[in-house]
Design a protein around this motif. Structure first.
Motif, PDB file in Angstrom:
ATOM      1  N   ALA A  21       3.691   0.221  -4.767  1.00 64.46           N
ATOM      2  CA  ALA A  21       2.183  -0.210  -4.696  1.00 64.46           C
ATOM      3  C   ALA A  21       2.570  -1.897  -4.566  1.00 64.46           C
ATOM      4  N   GLY A  22       1.878  -2.575  -3.554  1.00 67.87           N
ATOM      5  CA  GLY A  22       2.230  -4.007  -3.495  1.00 67.87           C
ATOM      6  C   GLY A  22       3.086  -4.486  -2.383  1.00 67.87           C
ATOM      7  N   ASP A  23       3.697  -3.381  -1.918  1.00 67.69           N
ATOM      8  CA  ASP A  23       4.589  -3.487  -0.754  1.00 67.69           C
ATOM      9  C   ASP A  23       4.113  -3.887   0.562  1.00 67.69           C
ATOM     10  N   TRP A  24       2.957  -3.536   0.644  1.00 70.86           N
ATOM     11  CA  TRP A  24       2.190  -3.373   2.003  1.00 70.86           C
ATOM     12  C   TRP A  24       1.036  -4.419   2.193  1.00 70.86           C
ATOM     13  N   ALA A  25       0.796  -5.134   3.337  1.00 68.18           N
ATOM     14  CA  ALA A  25      -0.223  -6.062   3.640  1.00 68.18           C
ATOM     15  C   ALA A  25      -1.363  -5.030   4.212  1.00 68.18           C
ATOM     16  N   VAL A  26      -1.233  -4.071   5.052  1.00 70.69           N
ATOM     17  CA  VAL A  26      -2.038  -3.055   5.519  1.00 70.69           C
ATOM     18  C   VAL A  26      -1.818  -1.678   5.095  1.00 70.69           C
ATOM     19  N   GLU A  27      -2.509  -0.665   4.915  1.00 75.06           N
ATOM     20  CA  GLU A  27      -2.288   0.536   4.429  1.00 75.06           C
ATOM     21  C   GLU A  27      -3.611   1.260   5.116  1.00 75.06           C
ATOM     22  N   LEU A  28      -3.454   2.095   5.952  1.00 76.95           N
ATOM     23  CA  LEU A  28      -4.213   3.147   6.567  1.00 76.95           C
ATOM     24  C   LEU A  28      -3.903   4.439   6.240  1.00 76.95           C
ATOM     25  N   GLY A  29      -5.000   5.262   5.709  1.00 77.10           N
ATOM     26  CA  GLY A  29      -4.633   6.645   5.309  1.00 77.10           C
ATOM     27  C   GLY A  29      -5.689   7.486   5.941  1.00 77.10           C
ATOM     28  N   GLY A  30      -5.118   8.284   6.877  1.00 73.42           N
ATOM     29  CA  GLY A  30      -6.043   9.166   7.687  1.00 73.42           C
ATOM     30  C   GLY A  30      -7.227   8.883   8.523  1.00 73.42           C
TER      31      GLY A  30
END
Length: 270
Positions: A21-30
């Protein structure tokens, strides 16, 4: 960015592996986006799973109707997905109220558009400071001067947009996008209205924002030469991410786009 291979609609495509957690600037799930209902429904996005790391430059390409614009709008909180979740800088925005979402866009996101979208009655400095004013923050003129210097317009703060060339206006738009040190800068065809030389200058600036300022850039483009400036190019077809290339030259990206628009390939993705 780590990858795993997964099957989707008969195609084996690259899918990002989730990290800490915290590694990503943008996360899209499904993420899915459907317009209309019944037999006339349009499935613009059919289930996007994607993680983009901080301080990265991602290009998004695909044929007309592939879902590029819908992807950007959902990722940036400009449109709400029909299903799935979107997180920006670790904050889930999917169920956020419109007021909170507006505040987030003003303080934690930057936008660069093909048409520049500068206010002609304001000076260059005032245009750059606009996100701070809209967010109710005291304008930081030192910060504005710094980002204007970084984009090569340190001496143009008192000019009006109409006194600048198209390339200079896009530089102002980039400075405006960067002034709040946003989690993500979303760029929609940022070089579409520029000549080749000026476009290269603008893309070099976006690349420098990533490498020198730690910015995260997500750019929708139709131009393989533009995508070649990115760390990764994602290819959309029929609302799905069907392929990617890392640090690829323009010719290889163009070849992949040509293959992507072949009837057999599109049929397989659908």
């Amino acid at each position: 960015m780590g990858l795993r291979r997964k099957k989707q609609r008969g195609e084996e495509i690259a899918a990002p592996v989730r990290g800490t957690a915290g590694d990503w600037a943008v996360e899209l799930g499904g993420v899915r986006r459907q317009y209309g209902r019944g037999s006339g429904a349009v499935h613009a996005l059919r289930g996007i799973d994607l993680n983009l790391p901080r301080s990265s430059f991602t290009a998004v390409m695909g044929p007309s109707g592939s879902g590029k614009s819908t992807f950007l709008q959902c990722a940036a909180g400009l449109d709400r997905p029909t299903a799935g979740t979107v997180r920006l800088g670790g904050t889930e925005i999917t169920g956020m109220s419109e007021n909170k979402l507006t505040a987030l866009r003003r303080t934690r996101l930057g936008f660069v558009f093909q048409a520049f979208n500068l206010l002609p009655s304001l000076t260059v400095e005032q245009n750059v400071l606009l996100p701070m004013r809209l967010a109710g923050h005291r304008p930081d003129r030192r910060r504005a001067a710094d980002v204007l210097t970084r984009v090569g317009l340190g001496d143009k703060g008192r000019r009006r947009p109409g006194q600048l060339s198209g390339g200079q206006q896009q530089r102002v738009a980039i400075a405006r996008a960067l002034v709040t040190s946003p989690d993500v800068v979303f760029a929609d065809e940022p070089t579409g209205a520029l000549d080749t030389t000026t476009a290269t200058e603008i893309l070099t600036l976006l690349r420098a924002a990533v490498d020198g300022m730690g910015a995260t850039v997500v750019m929708v483009t139709h131009d393989p030469a533009a995508a070649a400036h990115a760390d990764r190019t994602l290819f959309l077809a029929d609302g799905l991410i069907v392929d990617h290339l890392d640090r690829a030259p323009a010719a290889r990206i163009a070849d992949r786009m040509t293959a992507l628009t072949a009837p057999a390939y599109v049929g397989a993705a659908a």
